[in-house]
Scaffold this motif. Structure first.
Motif, short mmCIF file in Angstrom:
data_model
loop_
_atom_site.label_atom_id
_atom_site.label_comp_id
_atom_site.label_asym_id
_atom_site.label_seq_id
_atom_site.Cartn_x
_atom_site.Cartn_y
_atom_site.Cartn_z
N TYR A 27 13.81 6.20 -6.83
CA TYR A 27 13.15 5.12 -6.10
C TYR A 27 11.99 4.56 -6.91
O TYR A 27 11.13 5.31 -7.38
CB TYR A 27 12.58 5.62 -4.77
CG TYR A 27 13.57 5.96 -3.69
CD1 TYR A 27 14.94 6.07 -3.94
CD2 TYR A 27 13.13 6.18 -2.39
CE1 TYR A 27 15.82 6.39 -2.92
CE2 TYR A 27 14.01 6.50 -1.37
CZ TYR A 27 15.36 6.62 -1.64
OH TYR A 27 16.23 6.94 -0.63
N SER A 28 11.95 3.26 -7.04
CA SER A 28 10.85 2.60 -7.74
C SER A 28 9.59 2.64 -6.88
O SER A 28 9.63 2.43 -5.67
CB SER A 28 11.22 1.15 -8.04
OG SER A 28 10.11 0.44 -8.53
N ALA A 29 8.46 2.85 -7.54
CA ALA A 29 7.17 2.85 -6.85
C ALA A 29 6.63 1.44 -6.64
O ALA A 29 5.64 1.26 -5.93
CB ALA A 29 6.15 3.67 -7.64
N SER A 30 7.28 0.45 -7.24
CA SER A 30 6.81 -0.93 -7.12
C SER A 30 6.79 -1.36 -5.66
O SER A 30 7.80 -1.25 -4.95
CB SER A 30 7.71 -1.86 -7.93
OG SER A 30 7.30 -3.20 -7.79
N GLY A 31 5.64 -1.84 -5.21
CA GLY A 31 5.50 -2.30 -3.84
C GLY A 31 5.30 -1.19 -2.82
O GLY A 31 5.21 -1.47 -1.62
N GLN A 32 5.25 0.05 -3.27
CA GLN A 32 5.06 1.19 -2.37
C GLN A 32 3.59 1.61 -2.35
O GLN A 32 2.81 1.18 -3.20
CB GLN A 32 5.96 2.34 -2.80
CG GLN A 32 7.44 2.02 -2.83
CD GLN A 32 8.00 1.63 -1.47
OE1 GLN A 32 7.40 1.87 -0.42
NE2 GLN A 32 9.17 0.99 -1.47
N PRO A 33 3.20 2.47 -1.40
CA PRO A 33 1.79 2.85 -1.28
C PRO A 33 1.26 3.53 -2.54
O PRO A 33 2.00 4.11 -3.34
CB PRO A 33 1.79 3.83 -0.10
CG PRO A 33 2.98 3.44 0.71
CD PRO A 33 4.01 3.01 -0.29
N SER A 34 -0.04 3.44 -2.71
CA SER A 34 -0.72 4.10 -3.82
C SER A 34 -0.36 5.58 -3.82
O SER A 34 -0.36 6.24 -2.78
CB SER A 34 -2.23 3.94 -3.67
OG SER A 34 -2.92 4.65 -4.67
N GLY A 87 1.40 4.00 4.89
CA GLY A 87 0.54 4.23 3.74
C GLY A 87 0.73 5.55 3.04
O GLY A 87 -0.07 5.93 2.18
N ILE A 88 1.80 6.27 3.39
CA ILE A 88 2.07 7.57 2.77
C ILE A 88 2.87 7.35 1.49
O ILE A 88 3.88 6.63 1.50
CB ILE A 88 2.85 8.47 3.75
CG1 ILE A 88 1.98 8.76 4.99
CG2 ILE A 88 3.29 9.76 3.08
CD1 ILE A 88 2.75 9.38 6.14
#
Length: 312
Positions: free
Chosen positions: A203-210, A247-248
């Motif tokens: 899974y790409s972290a792009s666009g996901q929570p910090s 936000g997790i």
């Protein structure tokens, strides 16, 4: 996974990076055990038998789904987990989420790993998502057998009614008290990890929570020296979505569904170009014959690698 998968974007395998201590420990801090492929396959055979005995599926509201929950719960209870079954209602039928907490670890720093347990009504759902469910179960049982003593608290989850639109996981997150929600520092999702014409997607972290980038890199590093990976933007197509909305930090693994494997991917991973990663996606032929053992083995080991890296 429900609905149509988004396009799969290619990337090179990244080296694991140092990440904040409150989220992820060094993945080399404690070596993860090898996860028995034969044990994972045995769990899949049991899920197939449950479906066969209950009208051919394990779908929400059907007897096969409740029997699947009961079976996993009994195995986890016997291994020493504290389990809980959460009920919800969708489409006029009662659904169930199953969670299993391993004793110990800092509950203010909880790591969750999950995947959906339900199938569509068309078939037994052995790749989608018996594969992720069985991989998670065997990792949980291996942790118990090896007397895993993590510094962080560990919770496994198997979600209901994902195929109806992520109903179970959304219900779980939405009904967590804010204090409990804030204790969850990472959620990793495992949905379809044994596709018969497999890809190796993180899974790409792009666009996901910090914090999600650290999880992406950790999962990528699980395959380092084994097989190249590509990033995929799963978006809101699986059970990580509710956690991300809260936000997790989220991450996950995926071996592909109805999208066709490209020539470049076939050159890299083997398999057949121009053929879907899973030709039996959401069909009656999603049986134990619809599993690539090598992909299942590699991904089950990657689940353990991530757990030991995050929690130990």
């Amino acid at each position: 996974m429900p609905f149509t998968k988004t396009a799969l974007a290619a990337t090179t395998l990244l080296a694991v990076a140092l990440v904040p201590a409150q989220a992820v420990a060094s993945p080399t801090a404690l070596a993860a055990p090898d996860i028995s492929l034969s044990n994972v396959q045995s769990h899949l055979s049991t899920l197939q038998s449950i479906a066969t005995a209950n009208g051919g599926n394990r779908a929400h509201g059907r007897a096969g789904y409740k029997a699947s929950v009961d079976h996993l719960k009994s195995r986890l209870d016997a291994a020493g987990y504290t389990t809980a079954v959460q009920q919800f209602t969708s489409n006029g039928a009662v659904g169930y989420n199953l969670t299993a907490d391993w004793p110990g670890g800092d509950v203010n720093n909880t790591i969750m790993l999950g995947g959906h347990l339900d199938s569509v009504t068309a078939g037994p759902g052995i790749n989608d998502n018996g594969s992720g469910s069985a991989g998670l179960l065997e990792v949980a049982l291996t942790a118990a057998r090896t007397n895993f003593a993590p510094t962080k608290h560990v919770r496994f989850a198997w979600w209901g009614a994902e195929e109806l639109g992520l109903v179970g996981s959304t219900y779980y997150v939405n009904n967590l008290p804010s204090a409990e929600r804030s204790r969850i520092k990472a959620y990793l999702n495992f949905d379809m990890i044994g596709s018969p014409n497999p890809g190796y997607f993180v899974y790409s972290a792009s666009g996901q929570p910090s914090g999600s980038l650290a999880l992406q890199q950790l999962l990528q590093s699980a395959f380092s020296g084994v097989v190249a990976t590509e990033l995929t933007s799963v978006g809101g197509r699986s059970d990580h979505a509710a956690f991300a909305r809260s936000g997790i930090p989220v991450g996950g693994l995926f071996t592909g569904a109805e999208v066709a494997k490209t020539s470049a991917q076939a050159q890299k991973w083997g398999g057949t170009a121009g053929v879907a990663f899973d030709r039996c996606y959401h069909r009656s032929c999603d049986t134990t014959a619809n599993i690539n053992a090598t992909a299942l083995d590699r991904n089950a080991d990657a689940i353990a690698f991530a757990l030991w890296g995050l929690a130990a």
